[in-house]
Write a protein that holds these residues in place. Sequence first.
Motif, short mmCIF file in Angstrom:
data_model
loop_
_atom_site.label_atom_id
_atom_site.label_comp_id
_atom_site.label_asym_id
_atom_site.label_seq_id
_atom_site.Cartn_x
_atom_site.Cartn_y
_atom_site.Cartn_z
N SER A 46 0.84 -1.21 0.00
CA SER A 46 0.00 0.00 0.00
C SER A 46 0.87 1.25 0.00
O SER A 46 0.57 2.24 -0.68
CB SER A 46 -0.92 0.00 1.22
N TRP A 47 1.95 1.20 0.76
CA TRP A 47 2.88 2.34 0.79
C TRP A 47 3.50 2.58 -0.58
O TRP A 47 3.59 3.72 -1.03
CB TRP A 47 3.96 2.05 1.82
N MET A 48 3.88 1.50 -1.27
CA MET A 48 4.43 1.64 -2.62
C MET A 48 3.38 2.15 -3.59
O MET A 48 3.67 2.96 -4.47
CB MET A 48 4.99 0.29 -3.09
N GLU A 49 2.14 1.67 -3.43
CA GLU A 49 1.06 2.08 -4.34
C GLU A 49 0.79 3.59 -4.21
O GLU A 49 0.57 4.29 -5.20
CB GLU A 49 -0.21 1.29 -4.02
N ARG A 50 0.82 4.09 -2.98
CA ARG A 50 0.55 5.52 -2.79
C ARG A 50 1.64 6.40 -3.39
O ARG A 50 1.39 7.54 -3.76
CB ARG A 50 0.42 5.82 -1.29
N ARG A 51 2.84 5.85 -3.51
CA ARG A 51 3.95 6.63 -4.05
C ARG A 51 4.18 6.39 -5.54
O ARG A 51 5.14 6.91 -6.12
CB ARG A 51 5.23 6.32 -3.27
N ALA A 52 3.33 5.58 -6.16
CA ALA A 52 3.44 5.33 -7.59
C ALA A 52 2.69 6.42 -8.35
O ALA A 52 1.57 6.77 -8.00
CB ALA A 52 2.88 3.95 -7.92
N HIS A 53 3.31 6.95 -9.40
CA HIS A 53 2.70 8.01 -10.18
C HIS A 53 2.22 7.51 -11.54
O HIS A 53 1.16 7.93 -12.02
CB HIS A 53 3.69 9.17 -10.36
N ALA A 79 1.00 2.03 -10.57
CA ALA A 79 -0.08 2.01 -9.57
C ALA A 79 -0.89 0.72 -9.68
O ALA A 79 -1.24 0.10 -8.66
CB ALA A 79 -0.98 3.23 -9.76
N TRP A 123 1.22 -2.37 -8.24
CA TRP A 123 1.25 -2.53 -6.79
C TRP A 123 -0.12 -2.91 -6.23
O TRP A 123 -0.21 -3.73 -5.32
CB TRP A 123 1.75 -1.25 -6.12
#
Length: 794
Positions: free
Chosen positions: A416-423, A428, A431
């Motif tokens: 979830s942390w990686m998904e929130r930081r994917a642009h 997105a 993740w």
Amino acid sequence: MIRVCLRALLSHWVRNPVQLFAYLAGLALATALWSGVEAINSEARASYDAAATTLGEGQYDQIIPRQGGSIGQETYLALRGAGWIVSPVIDVERGDVRLVGIDPLTSPTGLGAVAALDEAVSFGQSGRLFANAETAARLRQMDGIGNEITVDAGIAPGVAIGDVGAVQALLGRTDLTRLIVLPEQPLLQVPLAEVAPDLIVQPSQQVADVAQLTDSFHLNLRAFGLLSFAVGLFIVHSTIGLAFEQRRGMIRTLRSLGVPLRTLIVLITAEMLVLAAFGAALGIVLGYLIAALLIPDVAATLEGLYGAQISGTLQLRSEWWLSGFLLAMLGAAVALAGRIWQIARMPLLASVRPRAWVMAGAGRFRAQTWVAIALLSAAGILALLGDGLIAGFALLGCLLIGAALVLPALAAWALSWMERRAHAPVAAWFWADTRQQLPGLSLALMALLLAVSANIGVSTMVSSFRLTFTGFLDQRLAPELFIRVESAAQSAALDSYFAAQRIEALPLMSRPAQIEGQPTRLYGVRVGPTYRENWAFLDESPDVWDRVAAGEAVVVNEQLARRGDLWVGDTVQVTPDLRLPIGAVVGDYGNPQGQVIVSDAVFSMLHPKVYAAQFGIRTQDADALRREIEEELGIPQSAFINQAAIKAMSLEVFERTFTVTAALNVLTLGVAGFAILMSLLTLADLRVPQLAPVWAMGLTRRKLGQLELVRAMALTVVVFVCAIPVGLALAWVLLSIVNVEAFGWQLPMFLFPFDYLWLGLYALIAAGLAAAWPALRLMCTPPSMLLKVFANER
């Protein structure tokens, strides 16, 4: 109706052979690792029982020489004439076979082979030897043994039994090794000190019980076998869950057609358990092969550490294959129970919705996290308050199971942390899609976590032990040359020679004793510069060597201190008339028994007839000194022992000690990689409806396959990061708790970052290989199959 339902259920395996293979292989691997370890332990226990029965060691008091290993025939006859009811024994090593001669007429009736030997003597066949098949084959290959050999499976491994006279004739000797004191003795008999002052009675309690000494070793093996079984069981649990998800439509249809829920549950249970029985049987065969490969190293370890002989061959004993079979069936039943409960609780039409099984398990997923927190809390409490070996293994269980159960929650948070930081949109989606796959992959990831954690923990323990043991050998083997002598005259001549030549000699006197209720070895040493400069203590009082030299203190090893709940400042009863304070506690690695060290003056006062049978010599030229001693004193070359040879032999025993655990670690890591492979393969078909829209939006099949590989690598990195603290905690428990309770010594813990990085690389390679096949299948998926997703109602 039942036949039609069974055909429908079995048709699933026909359409999904990979899933069937995963289920059977998971059970087979889990059963193989457990039953292989149990086969080794069972063979060892049988060998210990055979040794106790054959030789009577630890059952009867024995008369032995104060020093040396020889009792004259005339001394035996004098004891019999003085009223001592004893039975003669000659016990000599010849090659790798222990030749034991007993008197069948006077031996205790409980000793093995006595009845057969008595019968042979009665028929004039006193020269016959009795041995098991393996030992008999070795004897027939030896030169100079023309005796008739009878195979007796009840004889201990590595031992041949014969009539005492026949064995003496075979060896060209007339003396005896020891005398067994029979339980019933006359009320009036001449004291032993008057008849044979050079002999002493060794109570049966002072003879170390090999089975008891090796219990901890076998318990450790069993723990690793159970861990390997748990890792394999994750495959079974995962496969059953995915199989039920794929059969949700079939179950819905069968129930809609009127098949009663109870009937359906009974049929599914019978189907899965029959398949489980087949997988367990295959696992028992594989376990036999694994045990056959590992048992030579186990035998070498037990002989090196404990002097215990076990058979180098395996027998199909019911106690290990039946336990493996029942444990596999129980594991399959537990894995099946959760899915059966879901079927019973889920509404009839709920399974129509996509991923209904994952949605139904969402509540269980949250409960799993709370259980993990409870188990990790229990592990913390046990680490602070637990005591004993069982508490140590309970701590290990809570730690490993709790860490495995909390892994999905930690992985979901990381994704979830990686998904929130994917642009980028693809990143997105990647993740988010990876997080969605967690329920299907969680069990395989748990298996990988356990395998990697076990590898980190055990490798840290072994490497820490290796560093400590090497330093210990350097401390104990400081003298450049060692000499063993056979008589008091040789000992006195050597001592005088070294004094005249101003050579630092370290004479060593020893004898068995019973101290603080434990079988112990009492040593007498001459305190000098070598002891003062080379010996490092776990704890010590000021001026400890000065106090030992003055006869005011003793040094004890860690085993005796911990088992007797003693430490520096406490007193120890050396003899009934002498109690001395403990001046220092020394680490003594690889030795199962207690040791007490006093000065040579104190030892000679307690045992004036015991001479120094071993000398350690400090010299700059060991070869030249050896030649001088041979020429001037006539000491034979066989009496000299080179320091390097002793160290090499000790390190070889050490390395073979951990061969089995290293092999189990590799097998466990392989099983975890197999679990990932099977999970990805069984998920591949389920993921087609989720991948088809992404493919239709422009991502090529090649790109999707590459992303599958990246997904496996990313999840492996998450697992590895979580495994490092778990593995280090495991190593701490093994070194500071389990090792202390099991073996009696505590080891310092060292960290090996580069070894952990290599292990992480191996885990990535294993995950990459596991993901390669499903990725290639995805790359080769026909476009028509992806298009069908849009043609069918989902």
